[in-house]
Design a protein around this motif. Structure first.
Motif, PDB file in Angstrom:
ATOM      1  N   UNK A 123      46.551  34.642  45.828  1.00 45.28           N
ATOM      2  CA  UNK A 123      46.872  34.978  44.441  1.00 45.28           C
ATOM      3  C   UNK A 123      45.644  34.870  43.558  1.00 45.28           C
ATOM      4  N   UNK A 124      44.875  33.804  43.746  1.00 49.10           N
ATOM      5  CA  UNK A 124      43.671  33.619  42.932  1.00 49.10           C
ATOM      6  C   UNK A 124      42.661  34.721  43.189  1.00 49.10           C
ATOM      7  N   UNK A 125      42.414  35.038  44.453  1.00 47.70           N
ATOM      8  CA  UNK A 125      41.444  36.060  44.802  1.00 47.70           C
ATOM      9  C   UNK A 125      41.862  37.425  44.279  1.00 47.70           C
ATOM     10  N   UNK A 126      43.142  37.732  44.332  1.00 46.79           N
ATOM     11  CA  UNK A 126      43.635  39.045  43.925  1.00 46.79           C
ATOM     12  C   UNK A 126      43.651  39.219  42.416  1.00 46.79           C
ATOM     13  N   UNK A 127      44.016  38.180  41.690  1.00 48.34           N
ATOM     14  CA  UNK A 127      44.243  38.325  40.247  1.00 48.34           C
ATOM     15  C   UNK A 127      43.162  37.696  39.380  1.00 48.34           C
ATOM     16  N   UNK A 128      42.139  37.125  39.974  1.00 43.02           N
ATOM     17  CA  UNK A 128      41.087  36.465  39.182  1.00 43.02           C
ATOM     18  C   UNK A 128      40.420  37.433  38.228  1.00 43.02           C
ATOM     19  N   UNK A 129      39.920  36.869  37.139  1.00 42.92           N
ATOM     20  CA  UNK A 129      39.268  37.660  36.089  1.00 42.92           C
ATOM     21  C   UNK A 129      37.761  37.493  36.106  1.00 42.92           C
ATOM     22  N   UNK A 130      37.232  36.815  37.118  1.00 34.33           N
ATOM     23  CA  UNK A 130      35.802  36.597  37.256  1.00 34.33           C
ATOM     24  C   UNK A 130      35.462  36.423  38.721  1.00 34.33           C
ATOM     25  N   UNK A 131      34.213  36.097  39.036  1.00 31.84           N
ATOM     26  CA  UNK A 131      33.788  35.929  40.433  1.00 31.84           C
ATOM     27  C   UNK A 131      34.544  34.809  41.136  1.00 31.84           C
ATOM     28  N   UNK A 132      34.914  35.048  42.394  1.00 27.69           N
ATOM     29  CA  UNK A 132      35.623  34.046  43.199  1.00 27.69           C
ATOM     30  C   UNK A 132      34.878  33.851  44.514  1.00 27.69           C
TER      31      UNK A 132
END
Length: 288
Positions: free
Chosen positions: A274-283
């Motif tokens: 979820x974090x990787x798909x919806x993040x708003x910056x570099x992950x």
């Protein structure tokens, strides 16, 4: 070549997303004192001859080198153009890399997708940390009228030994950024407290146990990285919402994945996916 000399790999395909990844990778390599390797994977296809592909690859790589020389002078990147499937080539190269940096989507992807299949596959199977760059995140030196520069590093952790690699990477990244704080986010529930042998019915006691677990995880690293200001954030519930929200104002959001995933996305937990798909910056996705 020692682990401290292994290159940062930037994958380029001519898309805007890949150029954003290249810019980020160049700055990161310079900040960490590491070499930069620019990789363009020539696709296995019959529609374009290998000679034509080679010429296109050489032109794209030459353009990428010029871009790096303009943005980060003195870095002197090397280049490589293997013939393979993109994710397979990058996973193979990750065995001898400090970091692989990719754009969230490449050429030919569906615009409706938030994350391309090659980026997801690389992040799921690489042998080193992979940073996925979501376009639109300001990073670097501000120009006239530029938005605020975000310096904080955010790390999502489980309160056990599986987070060791995530924390080490997050502390190291924060230490390489002057003035950066490290926000450590841990999601807990009464069920997870029970599974770990903690309080079962007392919510306040479970919250206290989560705070103590985070303190234990960070104790040794606070001495190793005294320059890094640390904020510990135990969150009641899934950490994914907190991590996605935090990514909008973070220089980098760091999450872990289980080693050994061979199928697409196999090593990514629901929170990481979820974090990787919806993040708003570099992950950054760190094998752990």
């Amino acid at each position: 070549m020692t682990s401290t000399e292994l290159p940062v790999i930037a994958a380029v395909d001519g898309s805007t997303h890949s150029y954003d990844a290249l810019d980020w990778a160049a700055r990161e390599a310079a900040g960490r004192g590491l070499p930069l390797m620019i990789v363009h994977v020539r696709l296995l296809t019959r529609r374009t001859g290998q000679e034509a592909q080679q010429r296109e690859a050489e032109e794209l790589l030459a353009q990428s080198v010029r871009r790096v020389n303009e943005t980060v002078p003195g870095l002197s990147p090397t280049t490589l153009a293997p013939l393979d499937f993109p994710s397979a080539a990058l996973v193979a190269l990750s065995r001898d890399a400090s970091l692989v940096v990719v754009g969230s989507r490449g050429l030919g992807g569906f615009r409706s997708l938030m994350l391309g299949s090659n980026s997801l596959a690389t992040a799921s199977m690489a042998k080193c940390p992979v940073v996925v760059i979501h376009s639109g995140q300001p990073d670097g030196e501000p120009g006239e009228g530029a938005q605020e520069i975000f310096r904080d590093v955010v790390a999502g952790v489980a309160a056990d030994e599986s987070s060791e690699a995530v924390l080490e990477f997050a502390f190291e990244t924060a230490a390489s950024r002057p003035g950066a704080r490290l926000r450590i986010v841990h999601g807990w529930t009464m069920f997870s407290s029970m599974l770990s042998g903690g309080p079962v019915f007392d919510r306040d006691a479970a919250a206290g146990a989560a705070e103590r677990s985070l303190a234990e995880l960070t104790a040794g690293r606070r001495e190793k990285y005294p320059q890094v200001e640390v904020m510990k954030e135990p969150v009641n519930g899934s950490a994914s919402r907190t991590l996605v929200t935090a990514s909008a104002t973070a220089a980098l959001t760091v999450i872990g994945r289980r080693k050994g995933g061979e199928a697409l996305g196999l090593g990514l937990s629901p929170v990481a996916q979820t974090t990787l798909t919806h993040a708003l910056g570099p992950v950054a996705v760190v094998p752990c």
